[in-house]
Design an enzyme around this catalytic site. Structure first.
Site, PDB file in Angstrom:
ATOM      1  N   ASN A  10       0.691  -0.875  -0.239  1.00  0.00           N
ATOM      2  CA  ASN A  10      -0.024  -0.156  -0.132  1.00  0.00           C
ATOM      3  C   ASN A  10       1.078   1.078  -0.405  1.00  0.00           C
ATOM      4  O   ASN A  10       1.390   1.789   0.529  1.00  0.00           O
ATOM      5  CB  ASN A  10      -0.822  -0.154   1.607  1.00  0.00           C
ATOM      6  CG  ASN A  10      -1.425   0.704   1.517  1.00  0.00           C
ATOM      7  OD1 ASN A  10      -1.900   2.149   0.314  1.00  0.00           O
ATOM      8  ND2 ASN A  10      -2.485   1.321   2.918  1.00  0.00           N
ATOM      9  N   TRP A  11       0.876   1.648  -0.759  1.00  0.00           N
ATOM     10  CA  TRP A  11       1.514   3.131  -0.878  1.00  0.00           C
ATOM     11  C   TRP A  11       1.809   3.921  -0.197  1.00  0.00           C
ATOM     12  O   TRP A  11       1.671   5.404  -0.648  1.00  0.00           O
ATOM     13  CB  TRP A  11       2.136   3.294  -2.621  1.00  0.00           C
ATOM     14  CG  TRP A  11       2.941   2.537  -3.165  1.00  0.00           C
ATOM     15  CD1 TRP A  11       4.119   0.968  -3.074  1.00  0.00           C
ATOM     16  CD2 TRP A  11       3.436   2.028  -4.768  1.00  0.00           C
ATOM     17  NE1 TRP A  11       4.360   0.519  -3.649  1.00  0.00           N
ATOM     18  CE2 TRP A  11       4.378   1.186  -4.711  1.00  0.00           C
ATOM     19  CE3 TRP A  11       3.063   3.144  -5.871  1.00  0.00           C
ATOM     20  CZ2 TRP A  11       4.610   0.850  -6.544  1.00  0.00           C
ATOM     21  CZ3 TRP A  11       4.300   3.082  -7.292  1.00  0.00           C
ATOM     22  CH2 TRP A  11       4.912   1.781  -6.750  1.00  0.00           C
ATOM     23  N   LYS A  12      -0.203   4.116   0.087  1.00  0.00           N
ATOM     24  CA  LYS A  12      -0.498   5.383   0.540  1.00  0.00           C
ATOM     25  C   LYS A  12      -0.241   6.915  -0.095  1.00  0.00           C
ATOM     26  O   LYS A  12      -0.728   6.697  -1.812  1.00  0.00           O
ATOM     27  CB  LYS A  12       0.054   5.977   1.508  1.00  0.00           C
ATOM     28  CG  LYS A  12       0.039   4.393   2.546  1.00  0.00           C
ATOM     29  CD  LYS A  12       0.592   4.936   3.997  1.00  0.00           C
ATOM     30  CE  LYS A  12       0.878   3.794   4.932  1.00  0.00           C
ATOM     31  NZ  LYS A  12       0.079   3.197   6.632  1.00  0.00           N
ATOM     32  N   GLU A 166      -5.410  -4.962  10.733  1.00  0.00           N
ATOM     33  CA  GLU A 166      -4.298  -3.844  10.921  1.00  0.00           C
ATOM     34  C   GLU A 166      -4.552  -3.110  12.608  1.00  0.00           C
ATOM     35  O   GLU A 166      -5.207  -1.917  12.171  1.00  0.00           O
ATOM     36  CB  GLU A 166      -3.513  -3.407   9.932  1.00  0.00           C
ATOM     37  CG  GLU A 166      -3.469  -3.445   8.280  1.00  0.00           C
ATOM     38  CD  GLU A 166      -3.256  -2.803   7.596  1.00  0.00           C
ATOM     39  OE1 GLU A 166      -2.405  -2.677   7.045  1.00  0.00           O
ATOM     40  OE2 GLU A 166      -4.091  -2.104   7.081  1.00  0.00           O
ATOM     41  N   SER A 212       3.480  -2.058   9.522  1.00  0.00           N
ATOM     42  CA  SER A 212       5.405  -2.340  10.600  1.00  0.00           C
ATOM     43  C   SER A 212       5.872  -3.108   9.835  1.00  0.00           C
ATOM     44  O   SER A 212       6.452  -3.939  10.784  1.00  0.00           O
ATOM     45  CB  SER A 212       5.902  -1.975  11.636  1.00  0.00           C
ATOM     46  OG  SER A 212       4.912  -0.083  11.904  1.00  0.00           O
ATOM     47  N   GLY A 233       2.450  -0.980   3.854  1.00  0.00           N
ATOM     48  CA  GLY A 233       3.517   0.185   3.656  1.00  0.00           C
ATOM     49  C   GLY A 233       4.139   0.438   3.702  1.00  0.00           C
ATOM     50  O   GLY A 233       4.386   0.823   2.518  1.00  0.00           O
ATOM     51  N   GLY A 234       5.064   1.390   4.833  1.00  0.00           N
ATOM     52  CA  GLY A 234       6.506   1.682   4.625  1.00  0.00           C
ATOM     53  C   GLY A 234       7.143   1.039   3.756  1.00  0.00           C
ATOM     54  O   GLY A 234       8.131   1.069   2.995  1.00  0.00           O
TER      55      GLY A 234
HETATM   56  C1  PEP Z   1      -0.330  -0.181   5.568  1.00  0.00           C
HETATM   57  O1  PEP Z   1      -0.166   1.264   5.138  1.00  0.00           O
HETATM   58  O2  PEP Z   1      -1.091  -0.945   5.533  1.00  0.00           O
HETATM   59  C2  PEP Z   1       0.617  -0.258   6.852  1.00  0.00           C
HETATM   60  C3  PEP Z   1       0.068  -1.484   7.559  1.00  0.00           C
HETATM   61  O3  PEP Z   1       1.473   0.979   7.038  1.00  0.00           O
HETATM   62  P1  PEP Z   1       2.776   0.608   7.479  1.00  0.00           P
HETATM   63  O4  PEP Z   1       3.238  -1.283   7.130  1.00  0.00           O
HETATM   64  O5  PEP Z   1       3.858   0.937   7.477  1.00  0.00           O
HETATM   65  O6  PEP Z   1       2.826  -0.120   9.048  1.00  0.00           O
END
Ligand code: PEP
Length: 255
Positions: A10-12, A166, A212, A233-234
């Site tokens: 998920n690139w947000k 999540e 994360s 995400g990140g």
């Molecule tokens: C997400 O955006 O769904 C996510 C899990 O972000 P991150 O991996 O950065 O916590």
């Protein structure tokens, strides 16, 4: 039950269409042998067309991060499932915690979105998860149950639905839920699905973990029986870290 292995990025709201295209070209050039791992890229809307062209000749899938539940209408700033379908997406993330908590999406809206995505023959990735306050108040199970019940209200067939657990406090914070917490939550999600549908349906449904996930914790999390993959995400914004996570998942699938 054969364990599924899904890694969705998920690139947000990161990467312009040009940056996204460059990223995907470089990623594609790695010629990774992903075998049974299903890899999904979810860039921001404007990058979808650019990326679809490259992904058509790759084993990777494309997803969007959100959609409206109507197929068209006077909804300034919104985008619909059929519009997204034309960009080549197979998946749409629905009910991400940033949509719920920053943009005030309700379970009722999220339910309408799940329904619209399925009607458009696309696959929703339904995100659920508790806040830190809810966890501290021992409400995690109740929250997950409510979000699933309401999010899947009147959805009779979930064979095309993925669930992403999540925990809100673990998203983008660097604080991953520990293996005991993830095991308990995923097992609970499966129990709720068995209750809402059947044991068989519950066993067939992919439940992703998100919060994360990094190369150094992916293996221990994916070893958990009810974890079928990740929503990332990140770490999905960086070619090396995303690749490492995919390879960890692949390694465990191959035993
Ligand atoms: C997400 O955006 O769904 C996510 C899990 O972000 P991150 O991996 O950065 O916590």
């Amino acid at each position: 039950m054969n364990k599924k292995g899904i890694v969705a990025g998920n690139w947000k709201m990161y990467k312009t269409p040009g940056e996204g295209r460059k990223f995907i070209e470089e990623f594609n050039n790695l010629m990774l042998k992903i075998d049974d791992v299903e890899v999904i890229f979810c860039p921001p809307f404007p990058a979808l067309f650019n990326i679809d062209v490259i992904l058509r000749n790759s084993p990777y899938k494309l997803g969007a991060q959100n959609c409206h539940w109507e197929s068209e209408g006077a909804y300034t700033g919104e985008i619909s499932g059929p519009m997204l379908a034309e960009t080549g997406v197979d998946y749409i993330i629905v009910g991400h915690s940033e949509r719920r908590h920053i943009f005030g999406e309700t379970d009722e809206w999220i339910n309408q979105k799940v329904s619209a995505v399925l009607d458009g023959e696309l696959k929703p990735i339904l995100c659920i998860g508790e806040t830190l306050e809810q966890r501290k108040r021992n409400e995690t199970k109740k929250v997950l149950e409510t979000q699933l019940q309401k999010g899947l209200n009147n959805i009779d067939n979930i064979s095309n639905v993925m669930i992403a657990y999540e925990p809100v406090w673990a998203i983008g914070t660097g604080e991953t839920a520990n293996t005991v917490q993830v095991k308990e939550a995923h097992n609970w999600v499966r129990e709720i699905l068995a209750d809402l549908y059947t044991r068989d349906v519950a066993d067939q449904t992919a439940i992703l973990y998100g919060g994360s996930v990094k190369p150094n914790n992916a293996a221990e999390l994916f070893e958990i029986k009810d974890v079928n993959g990740f929503l990332i995400g990140g770490a999905s914004l960086n070619i090396d870290s995303f690749k490492e996570i995919i390879l960890e998942v692949k390694g465990i699938l191959e035993g």
